[in-house]
Design an enzyme around this catalytic site. Structure first.
Site, PDB file in Angstrom:
ATOM      1  N   VAL A 144       1.179  -3.588   3.838  1.00 47.36           N
ATOM      2  CA  VAL A 144       1.201  -5.200   4.452  1.00 47.36           C
ATOM      3  C   VAL A 144       2.364  -5.875   4.269  1.00 47.36           C
ATOM      4  O   VAL A 144       2.263  -6.737   4.771  1.00 47.36           O
ATOM      5  CB  VAL A 144      -0.335  -5.930   4.030  1.00 47.36           C
ATOM      6  CG1 VAL A 144      -1.440  -5.038   4.784  1.00 47.36           C
ATOM      7  CG2 VAL A 144      -0.175  -6.088   2.745  1.00 47.36           C
ATOM      8  N   TYR A 148      -4.862   3.928   7.843  1.00 49.91           N
ATOM      9  CA  TYR A 148      -6.216   3.514   8.113  1.00 49.91           C
ATOM     10  C   TYR A 148      -6.918   3.824   9.365  1.00 49.91           C
ATOM     11  O   TYR A 148      -6.769   4.688   9.706  1.00 49.91           O
ATOM     12  CB  TYR A 148      -6.330   1.964   7.750  1.00 49.91           C
ATOM     13  CG  TYR A 148      -5.372   1.318   6.694  1.00 49.91           C
ATOM     14  CD1 TYR A 148      -5.505   1.680   5.457  1.00 49.91           C
ATOM     15  CD2 TYR A 148      -4.148   0.667   7.017  1.00 49.91           C
ATOM     16  CE1 TYR A 148      -4.743   1.313   4.415  1.00 49.91           C
ATOM     17  CE2 TYR A 148      -3.527   0.318   6.043  1.00 49.91           C
ATOM     18  CZ  TYR A 148      -3.536   0.634   4.749  1.00 49.91           C
ATOM     19  OH  TYR A 148      -2.744   0.452   3.673  1.00 49.91           O
ATOM     20  N   TYR A 202      -3.681  -2.349 -10.321  1.00 49.35           N
ATOM     21  CA  TYR A 202      -3.547  -2.237  -8.836  1.00 49.35           C
ATOM     22  C   TYR A 202      -2.562  -3.291  -8.234  1.00 49.35           C
ATOM     23  O   TYR A 202      -1.776  -2.893  -7.455  1.00 49.35           O
ATOM     24  CB  TYR A 202      -4.951  -2.234  -8.278  1.00 49.35           C
ATOM     25  CG  TYR A 202      -4.949  -2.196  -6.638  1.00 49.35           C
ATOM     26  CD1 TYR A 202      -4.729  -1.156  -6.003  1.00 49.35           C
ATOM     27  CD2 TYR A 202      -5.304  -3.517  -6.171  1.00 49.35           C
ATOM     28  CE1 TYR A 202      -4.751  -1.154  -4.603  1.00 49.35           C
ATOM     29  CE2 TYR A 202      -5.215  -3.684  -4.742  1.00 49.35           C
ATOM     30  CZ  TYR A 202      -4.987  -2.750  -3.808  1.00 49.35           C
ATOM     31  OH  TYR A 202      -4.745  -2.634  -2.700  1.00 49.35           O
ATOM     32  N   LYS A 218       0.563   3.390  -2.869  1.00 50.19           N
ATOM     33  CA  LYS A 218      -0.693   4.160  -3.224  1.00 50.19           C
ATOM     34  C   LYS A 218      -0.281   5.564  -3.362  1.00 50.19           C
ATOM     35  O   LYS A 218      -1.081   6.544  -3.830  1.00 50.19           O
ATOM     36  CB  LYS A 218      -1.846   3.909  -2.247  1.00 50.19           C
ATOM     37  CG  LYS A 218      -2.365   2.782  -2.232  1.00 50.19           C
ATOM     38  CD  LYS A 218      -3.132   1.994  -1.120  1.00 50.19           C
ATOM     39  CE  LYS A 218      -3.876   0.729  -1.392  1.00 50.19           C
ATOM     40  NZ  LYS A 218      -4.516   0.127  -0.154  1.00 50.19           N
ATOM     41  N   SER A 238       0.832  -1.205   0.044  1.00 47.99           N
ATOM     42  CA  SER A 238      -0.006   0.048   0.171  1.00 47.99           C
ATOM     43  C   SER A 238       0.773   1.106  -0.042  1.00 47.99           C
ATOM     44  O   SER A 238       0.129   2.377  -0.288  1.00 47.99           O
ATOM     45  CB  SER A 238      -0.866   0.059   1.206  1.00 47.99           C
ATOM     46  OG  SER A 238      -2.129  -0.889   0.902  1.00 47.99           O
TER      47      SER A 238
HETATM   48  N1  GLN Z   1      -2.239  -5.154  -2.014  1.00 50.68           N
HETATM   49  C1  GLN Z   1      -2.780  -5.428  -0.674  1.00 50.68           C
HETATM   50  C2  GLN Z   1      -4.116  -5.463  -0.831  1.00 50.68           C
HETATM   51  O1  GLN Z   1      -4.941  -5.003  -1.805  1.00 50.68           O
HETATM   52  C3  GLN Z   1      -2.547  -3.937  -0.170  1.00 50.68           C
HETATM   53  C4  GLN Z   1      -3.093  -3.712   1.311  1.00 50.68           C
HETATM   54  C5  GLN Z   1      -2.143  -3.057   2.377  1.00 50.68           C
HETATM   55  O2  GLN Z   1      -0.707  -2.924   1.880  1.00 50.68           O
HETATM   56  N2  GLN Z   1      -2.807  -2.531   3.319  1.00 50.68           N
HETATM   57  O3  GLN Z   1      -4.823  -6.179   0.202  1.00 50.68           O
END
Ligand code: GLN
Length: 307
Positions: A260, A242, A191, A67, A64
Site C-alpha cells: 500500500v 490480493y 509485523y 511479506k 506488504s
Molecule cells: N501494513 C499494511 C497493513 O497491514 C500492509 C498492507 C498492504 O501493503 N497491502 O494494512
C-alpha cells in the site's frame, strides 16, 4: 539489454501526464503524507546490469512487499511445517479481510494477505524478543539488497501501531483459534515494523534478484533452494495482488507483490527483478500506475512466465 533503459524512460514519459492518479493510502496516517506524484522504476538483470528512471532513489514504505522477505525467512526457519498454519490459495478477498478466518478455523488462506503475514511474523518471533525478530528481518533484507543503509521508518511503524485496529482484530481472532503463539501485541510489533521498512526502487529490485535467479544472489551465493524460489514466485503470482491477482497475471504475466506504499516488486525468472513505485492506489490497494508501468515493460521487453 541496453534498450531496457530506453524502454523505462519511454514508459516514464508516457505515464508522466498521469502522475498523481489513484488514491494514496491514508488509513495509515503517516503514508498519507507521501507526494502522490512520485514515480520510479528500477530493473536489475541477473547478468549484472542495472537500469533506473524517475524517483528510483527515493525511499518509500515497502509495506506488504515485505511479506515476501518475511515468508522467505520463516520458511528457512520452520520449513514445510509452516504450511500447517497458513494456506497457499488465493483468498479472492481484500488484503485485510477477516471473513474466511471464521469458517477456516483461524488458518489464513495465504502468507500475502495480512492475516497470513501476521502468522508468518509470529513464526519469525519464535524463540526471540520482538526487537531481535525485527533485526533479523532487517538484516536479511539488507543482505539480499547488499545495502546496509536500509532502515525501518519508525514514524510509519508507530503510525500503524496506533491505528491498526483491523490487524489487531485479525491477530486476536487467530489467537482465539490457537494459531498465534505470542501475544497479539508482540506479534503485531514485528509485523508493523517489517511493513515499515523503507527502500528505494533500486534497493528493492536488487533485493528481489535472488527470486529471479533460482534462489541465488548475483555473486552465486545461495539464499534458498531453487525449488523454494519457484514456490515463492508461484505464490506471488497467485496471491501477490490480493483479489486482483488474477487480473495482474492476465495483464503482466509475472510473479509480483504489491504494497500500500505504492510499490510493486516483480520477478522475471531467469532474467530480471523489477521494482516500481507510484503511491496512487486502485480500489484493491495496488499501485495504479505501477501496474500500468509493469504491463508496458513486460509487454515491450517480451517478459512473461507464459512463453
Ligand atoms: N501494513 C499494511 C497493513 O497491514 C500492509 C498492507 C498492504 O501493503 N497491502 O494494512
Amino acid at each position: 539489454m541496453l534498450s531496457i533503459q530506453r524502454l523505462i524512460e519511454d514508459i516514464h514519459s508516457q505515464l508522466k501526464p498521469e502522475f498523481g492518479s489513484g488514491k494514496v493510502a491514508d488509513y495509515i496516517p503517516e503514508l498519507a503524507k507521501v507526494d502522490p506524484h512520485k514515480f520510479g522504476i528500477a530493473v536489475e538483470t541477473i547478468d549484472g546490469a542495472s537500469f533506473f528512471v524517475g524517483d528510483a532513489e527515493d525511499a518509500f514504505s515497502i509495506q506488504s512487499i515485505s511479506k515476501v522477505f518475511g515468508l522467505t525467512l520463516a520458511l528457512g526457519k520452520h520449513g514445510d511445517a509452516l504450511w500447517r498454519r497458513v494456506g497457499r490459495e488465493p483468498s479472492g478477498g481484500s488484503f485485510n479481510s477477516i471473513v474466511q478466518l471464521e469458517s477456516e478455523n483461524g488458518v489464513p488462506r495465504n502468507p500475502f494477505i495480512n492475516a497470513g503475514a501476521i502468522v508468518i511474523s509470529d513464526a519469525i518471533l519464535a524463540g526471540h524478543r520482538p526487537r531481535e525478530a525485527i533485526g533479523q528481518i532487517l538484516r536479511f533484507v539488507r543482505y539480499v539488497a547488499e545495502d546496509e543503509a536500509i532502515v525501518v521508518d519508525a514514524a510509519v511503524a508507530r503510525s500503524e501501531q496506533r491505528t491498526g485496529f483491523r490487524n489487531m482484530a485479525l491477530a486476536n481472532y487467530m489467537k482465539s483459534f490457537g494459531n498465534l503463539a505470542h501475544d497479539a501485541e508482540l506479534t503485531l510489533g514485528v509485523y508493523f515494523h517489517q511493513c515499515a521498512i523503507a527502500m528505494t526502487c533500486r534497493q528493492l529490485a536488487k533485493a528481489g534478484l535472488f527470486l529471479a535467479n533460482g534462489g541465488r544472489m548475483r555473486s552465486g551465493h545461495s539464499i534458498i533452494p531453487r525449488e523454494r524460489a519457484r514456490r515463492i514466485c508461484a505464490l506471488m503470482l497467485t496471491c501477490g495482488h490480493y483479489d486482483a491477482s488474477g487480473d495482474f497475471a492476465f495483464r503482466v504475466g509475472l510473479p509480483a507483490k504489491s504494497g500500500v506504499g505504492g510499490g510493486i516488486l516483480a520477478v522475471a525468472p531467469g532474467l530480471a527483478s523489477i521494482a516500481v513505485w507510484s503511491p496512487g492506489l486502485d480500489r484493491h490497494g495496488n499501485s495504479q500506475l505501477g501496474t500500468r508501468a509493469l504491463q508496458a515493460l513486460a509487454e515491450r521487453a517480451g517478459w512473461s512466465i507464459f512463453d
